[in-house]
Design a protein around this motif. Structure first.
Motif, mmCIF file in Angstrom:
data_model
loop_
_atom_site.group_PDB
_atom_site.id
_atom_site.type_symbol
_atom_site.label_atom_id
_atom_site.label_comp_id
_atom_site.label_asym_id
_atom_site.label_seq_id
_atom_site.Cartn_x
_atom_site.Cartn_y
_atom_site.Cartn_z
ATOM 1 N N GLN A 10 0.877 -1.173 0.000
ATOM 2 C CA GLN A 10 0.000 0.000 0.000
ATOM 3 C C GLN A 10 0.913 1.220 0.000
ATOM 4 O O GLN A 10 1.510 1.561 1.008
ATOM 5 C CB GLN A 10 -0.909 0.016 1.230
ATOM 6 N N CYS A 11 1.056 1.846 -1.152
ATOM 7 C CA CYS A 11 1.991 2.953 -1.273
ATOM 8 C C CYS A 11 1.431 4.219 -0.634
ATOM 9 O O CYS A 11 0.224 4.455 -0.628
ATOM 10 C CB CYS A 11 2.318 3.224 -2.744
ATOM 11 N N THR A 12 2.338 5.047 -0.125
ATOM 12 C CA THR A 12 1.950 6.340 0.440
ATOM 13 C C THR A 12 1.781 7.346 -0.687
ATOM 14 O O THR A 12 2.126 7.103 -1.827
ATOM 15 C CB THR A 12 3.025 6.838 1.422
ATOM 16 N N GLY A 13 1.244 8.513 -0.337
ATOM 17 C CA GLY A 13 1.045 9.559 -1.330
ATOM 18 C C GLY A 13 -0.379 10.043 -1.420
ATOM 19 O O GLY A 13 -0.683 10.983 -2.163
ATOM 20 N N ARG A 14 -1.287 9.430 -0.667
ATOM 21 C CA ARG A 14 -2.691 9.850 -0.696
ATOM 22 C C ARG A 14 -2.833 11.237 -0.064
ATOM 23 O O ARG A 14 -2.215 11.539 0.955
ATOM 24 C CB ARG A 14 -3.559 8.838 0.039
ATOM 25 N N CYS A 32 0.259 15.767 3.280
ATOM 26 C CA CYS A 32 -0.113 17.155 2.956
ATOM 27 C C CYS A 32 0.849 18.139 3.609
ATOM 28 O O CYS A 32 1.223 19.158 3.001
ATOM 29 C CB CYS A 32 -1.541 17.426 3.392
ATOM 30 N N GLU A 33 1.267 17.851 4.831
ATOM 31 C CA GLU A 33 2.213 18.729 5.510
ATOM 32 C C GLU A 33 3.564 18.736 4.795
ATOM 33 O O GLU A 33 4.206 19.789 4.649
ATOM 34 C CB GLU A 33 2.384 18.274 6.963
ATOM 35 N N ARG A 34 4.002 17.568 4.331
ATOM 36 C CA ARG A 34 5.266 17.505 3.578
ATOM 37 C C ARG A 34 5.184 18.340 2.300
ATOM 38 O O ARG A 34 6.132 19.047 1.935
ATOM 39 C CB ARG A 34 5.578 16.042 3.225
ATOM 40 N N ILE A 35 4.054 18.266 1.612
ATOM 41 C CA ILE A 35 3.870 19.032 0.375
ATOM 42 C C ILE A 35 3.922 20.523 0.655
ATOM 43 O O ILE A 35 4.555 21.295 -0.093
ATOM 44 C CB ILE A 35 2.534 18.638 -0.286
ATOM 45 N N ARG A 36 3.300 20.971 1.737
ATOM 46 C CA ARG A 36 3.314 22.396 2.079
ATOM 47 C C ARG A 36 4.727 22.867 2.420
ATOM 48 O O ARG A 36 5.131 23.984 2.068
ATOM 49 C CB ARG A 36 2.370 22.664 3.244
ATOM 50 N N GLU A 37 5.486 22.030 3.125
ATOM 51 C CA GLU A 37 6.860 22.395 3.458
ATOM 52 C C GLU A 37 7.730 22.518 2.214
ATOM 53 O O GLU A 37 8.723 23.248 2.221
ATOM 54 C CB GLU A 37 7.452 21.360 4.410
ATOM 55 N N ALA A 38 7.363 21.815 1.145
ATOM 56 C CA ALA A 38 8.100 21.917 -0.118
ATOM 57 C C ALA A 38 7.557 23.032 -1.001
ATOM 58 O O ALA A 38 7.879 23.085 -2.195
ATOM 59 C CB ALA A 38 8.028 20.583 -0.854
ATOM 60 N N GLY A 43 4.455 23.459 -1.933
ATOM 61 C CA GLY A 43 3.352 23.035 -2.765
ATOM 62 C C GLY A 43 2.018 23.393 -2.131
ATOM 63 O O GLY A 43 1.955 23.816 -0.969
ATOM 64 N N VAL A 44 0.955 23.220 -2.895
ATOM 65 C CA VAL A 44 -0.378 23.566 -2.426
ATOM 66 C C VAL A 44 -1.310 22.387 -2.672
ATOM 67 O O VAL A 44 -1.285 21.789 -3.764
ATOM 68 C CB VAL A 44 -0.917 24.813 -3.167
ATOM 69 N N VAL A 45 -2.105 22.025 -1.678
ATOM 70 C CA VAL A 45 -3.129 20.995 -1.829
ATOM 71 C C VAL A 45 -4.486 21.681 -1.811
ATOM 72 O O VAL A 45 -4.851 22.329 -0.821
ATOM 73 C CB VAL A 45 -3.049 19.941 -0.705
ATOM 74 N N ARG A 46 -5.208 21.542 -2.900
ATOM 75 C CA ARG A 46 -6.531 22.168 -2.990
ATOM 76 C C ARG A 46 -7.471 21.231 -3.729
ATOM 77 O O ARG A 46 -7.148 20.753 -4.825
ATOM 78 C CB ARG A 46 -6.439 23.499 -3.725
ATOM 79 N N GLU A 47 -8.612 20.935 -3.110
ATOM 80 C CA GLU A 47 -9.613 20.044 -3.699
ATOM 81 C C GLU A 47 -9.007 18.699 -4.095
ATOM 82 O O GLU A 47 -9.226 18.184 -5.181
ATOM 83 C CB GLU A 47 -10.274 20.707 -4.913
ATOM 84 N N ASN A 48 -8.175 18.154 -3.183
ATOM 85 C CA ASN A 48 -7.531 16.844 -3.373
ATOM 86 C C ASN A 48 -6.623 16.801 -4.598
ATOM 87 O O ASN A 48 -6.455 15.753 -5.216
ATOM 88 C CB ASN A 48 -8.577 15.731 -3.468
ATOM 89 N N LEU A 49 -6.018 17.929 -4.925
ATOM 90 C CA LEU A 49 -5.048 18.006 -6.013
ATOM 91 C C LEU A 49 -3.831 18.793 -5.539
ATOM 92 O O LEU A 49 -3.936 19.710 -4.723
ATOM 93 C CB LEU A 49 -5.652 18.685 -7.244
#
Length: 776
Positions: free
Chosen positions: A345-349, A356-362, A364-370
């Motif tokens: 079961q791969c991570t990344g959901r 999501c926190e890792r993406i923000r630290e890089a 990036g932006v998470v909006r509407e599950n994208l």
């Protein structure tokens, strides 16, 4: 195929064979005796789904003898050994008599379990000439395929670089070059392949709810055969069954998934061929990860660089199963007895808070599950938190900052908007607090950079603001022509020079954090210029930059991975052992189907245990309907080992039968409006608009038939679009007795794989989608 040397013979009823025996009995020279050793051969023939031993002589094309048909390959191996022994002792007549006796021979489970096809290769009866020093006088031949001549006494396996000494004191030794001094050193013998007596069948299914099909599946049921045919090299040192499967989930577009599907075997097979010794399980896992990395590296350099892809790969060698994947994918093993178990079961959901926190630290932006690289709109706090660098945080105008005063002015203007104490009751005070802290940090950094060297600071700001993933933006930064071209060698060379010049002009900023990011942006601009493109394709490729990604882990998606690692490509892997008895199914899932829990996967398809295509389709239909596209792969494994307690022989009931090699089939046909080929047996046009609609209708009907088999005649007359449904009485849907070649290959494969009274899997022909049942 093995080589027999005949040292003793008797008269045969076959004249050609008898003449050959006389030549064996009285060789004229030692060299002639060596040549004659290659004339009698043993092998295994496959007839439909059964096996039989074969013995023949190359010097006598008129002589060929077949053993009885067997259900399993090990039984045919045992037959072949018996035929070979009798052929040596009593000639063709004795072997023929033995073949007749073998028709009544029932091998015991112990004998079948101990059968090894390698024994055919070692079935050599000869008095080998020996030199006075005890060394063999004839050059030895190593097992397996792929060996080529290295020198007069040595062969080499090019893919693995293993050497085999044919003659002399080292005769029979395998050797590898030392990593230290490149000298040849002894190594172990190649892996002796083991047949684990498992049958494999696989199928994929997709369900498109909106747009186009984005996913691609690859089913490679026979790796050695495919490697030999497509890449022209053998893989003869792997256990069997040897198969590989892949499911690629297209993200943003289908281009990257299509490219990966076409190149999967080209990356996997050469890696697998690099070792002819026994693979450890962890080595196989690393091999799949290397395959993903090789696909990703080439994808990032290709014209599909912005089109992301999630992937799950599976490799089966014997009874070992290894999987590797990246993205929103999973793998589940569902045994016929016992509970299903998750292999991967791969991570990344994006519903994972940590991801999501890792993406923000890089940045990036998470909006509407994208996932996006930048944010347009939203409040001031969200903009600051998503800003990629200090200049964006303070909204410094192009050409600036000119001095510390401009930096402070920008800070004061924004501080009043985002200060936590200035926000109302409904505001997200945590976000505003984090934004204010980031604003203060940006002010301190920019003030120090302007004081250090204003010109270098402004050059750094210009680089950080550049949109280098577009050809126009990269060309503007590097001062090059932005016109799309396929020949980019000279442009890339000029870009590298411009990149070095930019880095030199920013040198005074080396001690500040944004410097490394700016250098990475310059290098990315060069790679953008290096990537070939055409004037027609460029707008479509760059349009993908505005689309989000539905996962935080993927291959490709270059704009979200470089220079900032907003999306990661880190393969994960798993393993399992296939059961030695019974059957099991492997589910490879991506996207919406990967969210289905294990129990639902097993329960919803329990009645479809023998139909992998129908199973995969059911999983797709059970997945979240909000997903635009859903795909799945089902691989079915079944043990072919005979039960330890053989079934008692019973007299078969007398039934009307056709000729040998024929089957009696009845079917239900679902036609659809996408068919183009005229059908003279068409009963009506068919109600399905697309092939997907026809498959869904067929699945629903098959599920009813498996629960209530007696409904066939009723459902056939109601639903089938074939003229055979109009036949009277119990003949509705009956196609009669069919031999191979009377129908399309897909129909033959499905029909001849069935047991009497069994319903087959869904399959598609030029006429439409079929459900078939074998009557006899």
């Amino acid at each position: 195929m093995s080589v027999l040397t005949i040292g003793k013979s008797t008269t045969s009823r076959n004249a050609s064979a008898t003449l050959a025996f006389h030549q064996f009995r009285t060789p004229k020279s030692e060299e002639e005796e060596v040549d004659l050793q290659k004339t009698v051969r043993l092998g295994i023939d496959k007839a439909d789904a059964k096996f039989r031993a074969k013995i023949f002589m190359e010097i006598s094309s008129s002589f060929s003898l077949l053993g009885p048909l067997r259900d399993t390959r090990p039984e045919a191996v045992l037959d072949g050994l018996e035929l070979g022994k009798m052929f040596v002792e009593k000639g063709a007549a004795g072997a023929r008599a033995t073949s007749n006796l073998l028709k009544r021979k029932q091998w015991t489970p112990r004998e079948i379990h101990g059968a090894d096809e390698q024994d055919l290769d070692n079935f050599v009866f000869s008095k080998k000439a020996q030199k006075g020093d005890g060394l063999p006088s004839q050059k030895l031949i190593p097992p397996g395929e792929g060996w080529v001549r290295h020198d007069e006494d040595t062969l080499v396996h090019p893919k693995s670089q293993v050497y085999f000494v044919q003659i002399g004191r080292k005769a029979g030794h395998y050797m590898l070059r030392s990593l230290k001094d490149q000298r040849l050193e002894d190594c172990e013998a190649p892996h002796k392949p083991v047949d684990h007596q498992l049958s494999v069948s696989a199928a994929s299914a997709s369900n498109v709810r909106r747009g186009v099909k984005l996913d691609r599946a690859v089913l490679l049921n026979d790796i050695p055969k495919i490697a030999r045919l497509s890449l022209k090299f053998p893989l003869s040192f792997v256990d069997t069954p040897a198969s590989a499967y892949a499911l690629f989930q297209g993200l943003r577009s289908a281009e990257s998934a299509q490219w990966c599907a076409e190149n999967f075997h080209k990356k996997l097979f050469p890696l697998l061929a690099e070792k002819i010794h026994t693979y450890e399980t962890h080595e196989l896992q690393m091999l799949l990860c290397k395959t993903l990395e090789a696909l990703d590296a080439e994808l990032l350099r290709s014209t599909h660089a912005f089109s992301g892809v999630g992937a799950i790969l599976a490799l089966v060698l014997g009874n070992r199963l290894v999987v590797a994947g990246v993205g929103h994918v999973s793998a589940v093993l569902i045994p016929s007895k016992g509970s299903p178990r998750k292999i991967l079961q791969c991570t990344g959901r994006l519903d994972d808070t940590a991801e999501c926190e890792r993406i923000r630290e890089a940045a990036g932006v998470v909006r509407e599950n994208l996932v996006f690289g930048h944010l347009e709109g939203g409040d001031e706090a969200a903009r600051i938190l998503a800003a990629r660098h200090a200049f964006d945080i303070l909204q410094i105008e192009p050409g600036g900052p000119t001095d510390e005063k401009q930096v402070r002015s920008a800070y004061r203007r924004l501080a009043l908007r985002v200060h936590p104490d200035k926000q109302g009751e409904g505001a997200d005070h945590t976000s505003f607090k984090a934004a204010f802290a980031r604003l203060e940090g940006a002010r301190e950094v920019l003030e120090a950079m302007v004081n250090e060297h204003g010109e270098s600071c402004r050059e750094l700001a210009r680089v950080l603001r550049s949109e280098v993933h577009t050809r126009a933006g990269a060309a503007a930064l590097l001062g090059l022509d932005k016109t799309p071209t396929w020949d980019t060698a000279q442009l890339a060379e000029d870009g590298e020079k411009a990149c070095k010049d930019l880095v030199k002009r920013m040198a005074k900023m080396q001690s500040y954090g944004p410097y490394e990011q700016a250098v990475a942006i310059c290098k990315e601009a060069v790679e953008c210029i290096r990537r070939p493109c055409t004037l027609e394709a460029l707008p479509r490729q760059e349009a993908l930059l505005r689309e989000g990604l539905s996962t935080g882990r993927a291959m490709g998606a270059r704009d979200l991975r470089k220079p900032s690692p907003i999306v990661l490509m880190r393969p994960q892997f798993g393993k399992d052992v296939l059961p030695s008895s019974g059957s099991c199914r492997l589910a490879l899932l991506c996207g919406a189907s990967a969210t289905l829990d294990m129990e639902r996967l097993a329960e919803s398809t329990q009645h479809l245990a023998r139909q992998p295509k129908a199973t995969a389709l059911r999983w797709c239909l059970d997945a979240d309907r909000a997903s635009p596209c859903c795909s799945a792969v089902c691989v079915r494994f079944e043990s072919t080992v005979a039960p330890e307690t053989p079934m008692p022989l019973s007299k078969k009931p007398r039934t009307t039968s056709g000729y040998e090699g024929t089957v009696r089939i009845r079917h239900i046909l679902f036609k659809h409006k996408q068919l183009r080929q005229p059908d003279p047996m068409q009963r009506r046009e068919g109600s399905a608009a697309t092939a997907q609609d026809a498959e869904e209708q067929a699945l629903s009907t098959l599920e009813k038939l498996l629960k209530e088999p007696n409904l066939f005649l009723k459902l056939c007359r109601e639903l089938s679009d074939c003229e055979s449904a109009s036949q009277p009485g119990t003949l509705a849907g009956d196609l009669g007795w069919l031999a191979r070649g009377q129908q399309e290959a897909a129909f033959d494969d499905a029909a001849f794989a069935l047991r009497p009274n069994d319903y087959g899997d869904l399959f598609t022909s030029s006429r439409g989608v079929h459900i078939i049942q074998r009557l006899a």
